[in-house]
Design an enzyme around this catalytic site. Structure first.
Site, PDB file in Angstrom:
ATOM      1  N   VAL A  11       0.829  -1.205   0.000  1.00 53.45           N
ATOM      2  CA  VAL A  11       0.000   0.000   0.000  1.00 53.45           C
ATOM      3  C   VAL A  11       0.866   1.259   0.000  1.00 53.45           C
ATOM      4  O   VAL A  11       0.625   2.193  -0.778  1.00 53.45           O
ATOM      5  CB  VAL A  11      -0.964  -0.021   1.215  1.00 53.45           C
ATOM      6  N   ARG A 148      -6.975  -3.013  -4.925  1.00 52.12           N
ATOM      7  CA  ARG A 148      -6.804  -4.447  -5.165  1.00 52.12           C
ATOM      8  C   ARG A 148      -5.389  -4.681  -5.649  1.00 52.12           C
ATOM      9  O   ARG A 148      -4.949  -4.011  -6.589  1.00 52.12           O
ATOM     10  CB  ARG A 148      -7.776  -4.932  -6.254  1.00 52.12           C
ATOM     11  N   ASN A 204     -14.925  -4.410   2.916  1.00 51.44           N
ATOM     12  CA  ASN A 204     -14.263  -5.705   2.702  1.00 51.44           C
ATOM     13  C   ASN A 204     -15.150  -6.859   3.158  1.00 51.44           C
ATOM     14  O   ASN A 204     -15.187  -7.918   2.520  1.00 51.44           O
ATOM     15  CB  ASN A 204     -12.909  -5.738   3.410  1.00 51.44           C
ATOM     16  N   PHE A 245     -17.447  -9.715  -8.114  1.00 48.39           N
ATOM     17  CA  PHE A 245     -17.235 -10.536  -6.908  1.00 48.39           C
ATOM     18  C   PHE A 245     -18.271 -11.643  -6.765  1.00 48.39           C
ATOM     19  O   PHE A 245     -18.747 -11.944  -5.678  1.00 48.39           O
ATOM     20  CB  PHE A 245     -17.120  -9.642  -5.653  1.00 48.39           C
ATOM     21  N   ALA A 248     -17.321 -17.925  -8.230  1.00 46.94           N
ATOM     22  CA  ALA A 248     -17.153 -19.000  -7.239  1.00 46.94           C
ATOM     23  C   ALA A 248     -15.811 -19.683  -7.455  1.00 46.94           C
ATOM     24  O   ALA A 248     -15.247 -19.649  -8.545  1.00 46.94           O
ATOM     25  CB  ALA A 248     -18.286 -20.009  -7.386  1.00 46.94           C
ATOM     26  N   GLY A 249     -15.315 -20.315  -6.410  1.00 41.58           N
ATOM     27  CA  GLY A 249     -14.020 -20.990  -6.519  1.00 41.58           C
ATOM     28  C   GLY A 249     -13.565 -21.501  -5.166  1.00 41.58           C
ATOM     29  O   GLY A 249     -14.401 -21.840  -4.320  1.00 41.58           O
ATOM     30  N   CYS A 256      -6.266  -8.867   3.139  1.00 38.50           N
ATOM     31  CA  CYS A 256      -7.366  -8.048   3.676  1.00 38.50           C
ATOM     32  C   CYS A 256      -8.629  -8.828   4.040  1.00 38.50           C
ATOM     33  O   CYS A 256      -9.066  -8.766   5.189  1.00 38.50           O
ATOM     34  CB  CYS A 256      -7.711  -6.946   2.685  1.00 38.50           C
TER      35      CYS A 256
HETATM   36  C1  UDX Z   1      -1.512  -2.532   4.076  1.00 42.90           C
HETATM   37  C2  UDX Z   1      -2.168  -1.887   5.289  1.00 42.90           C
HETATM   38  O1  UDX Z   1      -1.332  -1.049   5.918  1.00 42.90           O
HETATM   39  C3  UDX Z   1      -2.884  -2.861   6.127  1.00 42.90           C
HETATM   40  O2  UDX Z   1      -3.400  -2.307   7.286  1.00 42.90           O
HETATM   41  C4  UDX Z   1      -3.985  -3.289   5.231  1.00 42.90           C
HETATM   42  O3  UDX Z   1      -4.947  -3.985   5.906  1.00 42.90           O
HETATM   43  C5  UDX Z   1      -3.365  -4.075   4.097  1.00 42.90           C
HETATM   44  O4  UDX Z   1      -2.520  -3.253   3.386  1.00 42.90           O
HETATM   45  P1  UDX Z   1       0.635  -3.722   3.284  1.00 42.90           P
HETATM   46  O5  UDX Z   1       1.122  -2.526   2.546  1.00 42.90           O
HETATM   47  O6  UDX Z   1       0.052  -4.825   2.474  1.00 42.90           O
HETATM   48  O7  UDX Z   1      -0.426  -3.293   4.402  1.00 42.90           O
HETATM   49  O8  UDX Z   1       1.754  -4.282   4.281  1.00 42.90           O
HETATM   50  P2  UDX Z   1       3.254  -4.691   4.018  1.00 42.90           P
HETATM   51  O9  UDX Z   1       3.471  -4.978   2.571  1.00 42.90           O
HETATM   52  O10 UDX Z   1       3.586  -5.653   5.077  1.00 42.90           O
HETATM   53  O11 UDX Z   1       4.042  -3.319   4.296  1.00 42.90           O
HETATM   54  C6  UDX Z   1       4.214  -2.710   5.518  1.00 42.90           C
HETATM   55  C7  UDX Z   1       5.606  -2.044   5.544  1.00 42.90           C
HETATM   56  O12 UDX Z   1       5.748  -1.281   6.740  1.00 42.90           O
HETATM   57  C8  UDX Z   1       6.766  -3.047   5.524  1.00 42.90           C
HETATM   58  O13 UDX Z   1       7.660  -2.715   4.490  1.00 42.90           O
HETATM   59  C9  UDX Z   1       7.420  -2.865   6.899  1.00 42.90           C
HETATM   60  O14 UDX Z   1       8.826  -3.062   6.879  1.00 42.90           O
HETATM   61  C10 UDX Z   1       7.054  -1.434   7.225  1.00 42.90           C
HETATM   62  N1  UDX Z   1       7.057  -1.099   8.658  1.00 42.90           N
HETATM   63  C11 UDX Z   1       6.370  -1.852   9.528  1.00 42.90           C
HETATM   64  C12 UDX Z   1       7.731   0.020   9.099  1.00 42.90           C
HETATM   65  O15 UDX Z   1       8.383   0.716   8.326  1.00 42.90           O
HETATM   66  N2  UDX Z   1       7.694   0.357  10.431  1.00 42.90           N
HETATM   67  C13 UDX Z   1       7.052  -0.393  11.340  1.00 42.90           C
HETATM   68  O16 UDX Z   1       7.042  -0.061  12.526  1.00 42.90           O
HETATM   69  C14 UDX Z   1       6.361  -1.536  10.878  1.00 42.90           C
HETATM   70  C1  UDX Z   2      -9.138  -6.348  -1.420  1.00 42.50           C
HETATM   71  C2  UDX Z   2     -10.203  -5.290  -1.754  1.00 42.50           C
HETATM   72  O1  UDX Z   2     -10.839  -5.642  -2.986  1.00 42.50           O
HETATM   73  C3  UDX Z   2      -9.571  -3.914  -1.864  1.00 42.50           C
HETATM   74  O2  UDX Z   2     -10.595  -2.955  -2.069  1.00 42.50           O
HETATM   75  C4  UDX Z   2      -8.741  -3.581  -0.610  1.00 42.50           C
HETATM   76  O3  UDX Z   2      -9.572  -3.214   0.468  1.00 42.50           O
HETATM   77  C5  UDX Z   2      -7.800  -4.704  -0.253  1.00 42.50           C
HETATM   78  O4  UDX Z   2      -8.483  -5.983  -0.220  1.00 42.50           O
HETATM   79  P1  UDX Z   2      -7.242  -7.671  -2.712  1.00 42.50           P
HETATM   80  O5  UDX Z   2      -7.138  -8.451  -1.448  1.00 42.50           O
HETATM   81  O6  UDX Z   2      -6.014  -7.141  -3.333  1.00 42.50           O
HETATM   82  O7  UDX Z   2      -8.223  -6.432  -2.486  1.00 42.50           O
HETATM   83  O8  UDX Z   2      -7.931  -8.595  -3.810  1.00 42.50           O
HETATM   84  P2  UDX Z   2      -9.401  -8.858  -4.387  1.00 42.50           P
HETATM   85  O9  UDX Z   2      -9.358  -8.648  -5.844  1.00 42.50           O
HETATM   86  O10 UDX Z   2     -10.439  -8.129  -3.641  1.00 42.50           O
HETATM   87  O11 UDX Z   2      -9.538 -10.431  -4.137  1.00 42.50           O
HETATM   88  C6  UDX Z   2      -9.538 -10.965  -2.829  1.00 42.50           C
HETATM   89  C7  UDX Z   2      -9.726 -12.473  -2.884  1.00 42.50           C
HETATM   90  O12 UDX Z   2     -11.051 -12.802  -3.305  1.00 42.50           O
HETATM   91  C8  UDX Z   2      -8.784 -13.188  -3.845  1.00 42.50           C
HETATM   92  O13 UDX Z   2      -8.323 -14.392  -3.253  1.00 42.50           O
HETATM   93  C9  UDX Z   2      -9.670 -13.486  -5.034  1.00 42.50           C
HETATM   94  O14 UDX Z   2      -9.228 -14.606  -5.774  1.00 42.50           O
HETATM   95  C10 UDX Z   2     -11.000 -13.745  -4.354  1.00 42.50           C
HETATM   96  N1  UDX Z   2     -12.174 -13.519  -5.218  1.00 42.50           N
HETATM   97  C11 UDX Z   2     -12.410 -12.284  -5.734  1.00 42.50           C
HETATM   98  C12 UDX Z   2     -13.057 -14.570  -5.477  1.00 42.50           C
HETATM   99  O15 UDX Z   2     -12.861 -15.686  -4.997  1.00 42.50           O
HETATM  100  N2  UDX Z   2     -14.155 -14.324  -6.254  1.00 42.50           N
HETATM  101  C13 UDX Z   2     -14.433 -13.100  -6.783  1.00 42.50           C
HETATM  102  O16 UDX Z   2     -15.451 -12.967  -7.466  1.00 42.50           O
HETATM  103  C14 UDX Z   2     -13.527 -12.042  -6.511  1.00 42.50           C
END
Ligand code: UDX
Ligand code: UDX
Length: 423
Positions: A11, A148, A204, A245, A248-249, A256
């Site tokens: 993110v 996503r 979500n 969304f 099925a699967g 998330c």
């Molecule tokens: C994000 C959101 O922040 C999370 O709350 C949401 O639900 C999913 O998406 P994401 O970007 O996927 O998380 O996490 P990750 O890829 O693990 O990245 C977090 C980064 O923060 C890592 O690079 C980690 O090293 C860094 N970090 C963590 C810091 O720099 N300081 C800290 O104290 C902890």
């Molecule tokens: C999700 C949210 O969509 C996004 O808005 C953000 O809040 C982070 O979380 P992400 O987890 O990246 O995004 O993927 P997404 O495309 O939402 O798929 C999540 C899971 O659901 C995957 O495992 C996907 O394969 C599954 N999925 C999705 C299904 O099984 N069926 C569907 O129709 C859609």
């Protein structure tokens, strides 16, 4: 504007790249020194389509550090650290608090703190009070992400809405956020800090519920010999339902949906509210692989000793993320049942703690396989030549874990197609 991003993960990096594209200067700080060193060299630690190009195009405005000196100069500070589930399934907010520990010595009254991490309801209010107790009168905004993975850049530039949670007495932060996001055209939903946190969880949870709903319909379709893809189309064209969304699967995974559904369930319990619907959403998802295993056993008999090629390890296509991946759960389950599993993924390497073979090519995975499972619907798997597949395999069973393979072509090649709810 001058932006500081704490956390350069999926993110944080995406948001930083998009803000740089919008014209801001962005300093990313991450406690992971290797990650920062890689980013400084121009190496991207994750696979996200379009990210590398953006980071290159806007490198004159994007900087990576592992020290805090740039926090002071920022107009806006984003928190993008992870909030993974703890052992009880509650979101672990310790990274957020650690990020606050880092920030507090540097943060000043002119700055706006923006929470992008998904945090339990009430967290931002608590952070505000902590800052106030430490004599810091910083404005705080809850601005959840809806990205996503796999299409995170597009989603950032073309969001359906921008949610801004504010304190009642904050008359400045909305215009700060509007300036920051100038160039992005989307309706704003302005609410309280708790409101924004709830919107993120509700969004979500609703999407996860849609998936579990169609997975339950798929089980019924199995029982009544109906094609669930027709049902998804037939209901999805109703605008009140919507067509997204409803695929099925083997269920939803990722960083998330599983985490946020469980977190919302826990938050409900804490307030003595029974979350019947969320419990059902989670139960269906937790048992969907079992449904597939049962189908496989009916066709293949005992799975022990059977050579099974699993195509896909990532939780969905176009990412290298395996957090809560249903494909990986499937692999582990088959291995536990004694199957001889060989996995393949274009971007993911089987993690060390999962003791199964990995094929370098799809071809290698399919050699002498008794059954083939497509667990992640990467395009390369959907476009296979099924005559060739038949020639490589020992057996003839193709399991479509995402209901996304061309059933007719598979059957015409003399293979036995098994999806979920495909009649
Ligand atoms: C994000 C959101 O922040 C999370 O709350 C949401 O639900 C999913 O998406 P994401 O970007 O996927 O998380 O996490 P990750 O890829 O693990 O990245 C977090 C980064 O923060 C890592 O690079 C980690 O090293 C860094 N970090 C963590 C810091 O720099 N300081 C800290 O104290 C902890
Ligand atoms: C999700 C949210 O969509 C996004 O808005 C953000 O809040 C982070 O979380 P992400 O987890 O990246 O995004 O993927 P997404 O495309 O939402 O798929 C999540 C899971 O659901 C995957 O495992 C996907 O394969 C599954 N999925 C999705 C299904 O099984 N069926 C569907 O129709 C859609």
């Amino acid at each position: 504007m001058n932006v500081c991003m704490i956390g350069a993960g999926y993110v944080g990096l995406t948001t930083a790249a998009v803000l740089a594209k919008l014209g801001h200067t962005v300093h990313c700080i991450d406690e992971n020194e290797q990650k920062i060193a890689a980013l400084q060299r121009g190496d991207i630690p994750i696979y996200e389509p379009g990210l590398a190009e953006l980071l290159t195009d806007y490198k004159s405005r994007l900087f990576f550090h592992h020290n805090e000196q740039h926090i002071k100069e920022a107009d806006v500070i984003f928190i993008c650290v992870g909030t993974p589930p703890d052992l009880k399934g509650k979101p672990d907010v310790s990274y957020v608090h650690r990020a606050m520990d880092t920030l507090i010595p540097y943060i000043g009254d002119h700055q706006t703190l923006v929470m992008k991490s998904t945090v339990p309801i009430g967290t931002n209010e608590r952070i505000y009070k902590r800052l106030k107790n430490e004599g810091k009168h910083v404005r705080i905004v809850s601005n959840p992400e809806f990205l996503r993975e796999g299409s995170a850049i597009y989603d950032s530039l073309h969001p359906d809405r921008i949610v801004i949670g504010l304190r009642d007495d904050d008359d400045r932060s909305l215009s700060v956020m509007q300036t920051l996001y100038a160039g992005i055209h989307a309706p704003y939903v302005v609410t309280s800090l708790n409101g924004a946190e709830m919107i993120k969880y509700a969004a979500n949870a609703f999407l996860a519920t849609k998936i579990s709903f169609i997975n339950e319909m798929a089980r019924l379709c199995d029982a009544y010999d109906v094609d669930v893809t027709d049902v998804a189309k037939g209901i999805g064209l109703d605008e009140r339902i919507g067509r997204h969304f409803l695929q099925a699967g083997i269920g939803y995974g990722g960083s998330c949906f599983p985490k946020d559904v469980t977190a919302l369930i826990q938050m409900a319990y804490e307030q003595m509210v029974r979350p019947y619907m969320l419990e059902a959403t989670k139960t269906i998802n937790d048992t969907q692989i079992y449904w597939y295993i049962q189908k496989m056993k009916r066709t293949l008999g005992a799975l022990a000793g059977k050579r099974i090629a699993v195509l896909g390890i990532a939780f969905k296509p176009n990412t290298d993320d395996i957090r809560e991946s249903p494909a990986l759960s499937f692999i582990k389950k088959l291995h536990a049942l004694g199957a001889d599993v060989i996995a393949h993924d274009p971007k993911v390497v089987v993690p060390n703690d999962v003791n199964v073979k990995q094929a370098k090519t799809i071809h290698e995975a399919l050699q002498k396989a008794d059954a083939l499972i497509v667990a992640t619907d990467w395009d390369a798997y959907k476009q296979l030549n099924w005559e060739e597949v038949k020639g490589m395999m020992n057996g003839n069973v193709v399991i479509d874990g995402r209901n996304s393979l061309p059933r007719e072509a598979i059957m015409n090649a003399g293979l036995n197609y098994i999806g979920v709810g495909r009649g």
